[in-house]
Design an enzyme around this catalytic site. Structure first.
Site: not given
Length: 324
Positions: A75, A141-143, A154, A163, A192, A195, A198
């Site tokens: 999909e 998923d790391i933000d 920030c 950062c 990503s 910010r 992935h």
């Protein structure tokens, strides 16, 4: 959609010979999104064939024994203008995928699972033919916002050179563990787009993990427990660190934290900041002793030494004494 190989951009790339600014003028960049640029991207730069080849995992119909229905059971979902979400797009060939993307010009493309049946025909199934996902890459998923408690340069989606090492640390720790502790080999890290990063683990055994197994892998990396309704604590069980934690600390975390993040973020420079660290310590006697020492304001070393480094050394020494 981002490819690992497209991390370096050319500042001088020209597409269809656009009109260049005259000497002495600076070309103004549009403040808002321009759909015509997206069309150019999908027609000139988007790696349609590479994406199709990746998602096929060799099941492209060109090899004996391959599953010709494999990709048609994958999909793809589109987010179009005005937040229109279109699910269950499937494709029989790279040409179909490319034509669809160019025609729809989606603002966002989501890659879904492989189903047991063609999801585009989901309404035709009945009885025991229940549409069920059977494969999906293992994705992390790391933000950057996950680190807002300990970054002060920030906030939100903003990122700077002070950062970004937080992302570097996360990549190094997780990538090493996925390879050494779990035996995965086909791992793709991508920006990503906003910010964070992935991680796509594409090994066949990773794609076939159950939900419970995926949760167990994710929980393996958790040492920071709690939520908005309870105090967050760093949970390091036992007198001896787990080999994964010991390796992460000695090979990655210690150097990055002590040489970059500790002073660049001034993590222990003020009461407001060091209280966030003390609140994470499970042993309240250690936290109380450090709090009293730091609130007193006296230093045991040279006043010229960075306060963050001084307090970090005090924290380490006290924790070590309690372990003996």
């Amino acid at each position: 959609m981002t490819r690992q190989g497209a991390q370096e951009e050319s500042d001088n790339m020209l597409i269809d010979e656009p009109q260049l600014p005259q000497r002495g003028q600076i070309a103004a960049l549009p403040d808002e999104f321009n759909p015509s640029y997206l069309k150019l991207y999908y027609s000139k730069l988007f790696p349609h064939a590479d994406l199709y080849r990746w998602m096929s995992y060799g099941n492209d119909g060109k090899h004996p024994g391959c599953d010709s229905s494999y990709l048609v059971r994958r999909e793809f979902s589109y987010t179009l203008d005005n937040d229109i979400f279109v699910r269950y797009n499937t494709f029989n060939s790279a040409a179909e995928l490319e034509n669809s993307i160019k025609e729809k010009c989606p603002l966002k493309i989501d890659i879904g699972p492989i189903y047991n049946l063609n999801p585009a025909n989901r309404n035709a199934y009945a009885g025991d033919n229940v549409l069920t996902p059977v494969e999906r890459e293992l994705i992390f998923d790391i933000d950057m916002t996950d680190y807002d408690d300990v970054r002060y340069c920030c906030s939100g989606a903003d990122v700077c050179l002070d950062c970004w090492p937080l992302m570097t640390v996360a990549i190094k720790v997780i990538d090493t563990s996925l390879r050494d502790d779990f035996g995965f080999r086909h791992i793709l890290w991508v920006y990503s787009g906003r910010r964070g990063v992935h991680c796509w683990v594409c090994d066949r055994k990773a794609r076939r993990l159950t939900n419970e197994q995926r949760a167990a892998v994710a929980d393996y990396f958790r040492v920071y427990k709690g939520n908005e309704n309870s105090n967050k604590k760093v949970t390091l069980m036992g007198q001896v660190l787990h080999p994964f934690l010991a390796r992460s600390y000695t090979e990655v975390l210690k150097e990055y934290f002590e040489t970059k993040l500790l002073t660049s973020q001034n993590i222990l420079s003020s009461e407001e900041r060091y209280e966030k660290i003390l609140d994470m310590i499970p042993d309240q006697s250690i936290a109380s002793e450090l709090r009293a020492k730091w609130q007193d304001g006296r230093r045991s070393s040279s006043a010229k030494e960075d306060i963050n480094i001084v307090r970090w050394e005090q924290l380490k020494q006290l924790v070590q004494r309690h372990k003996v």
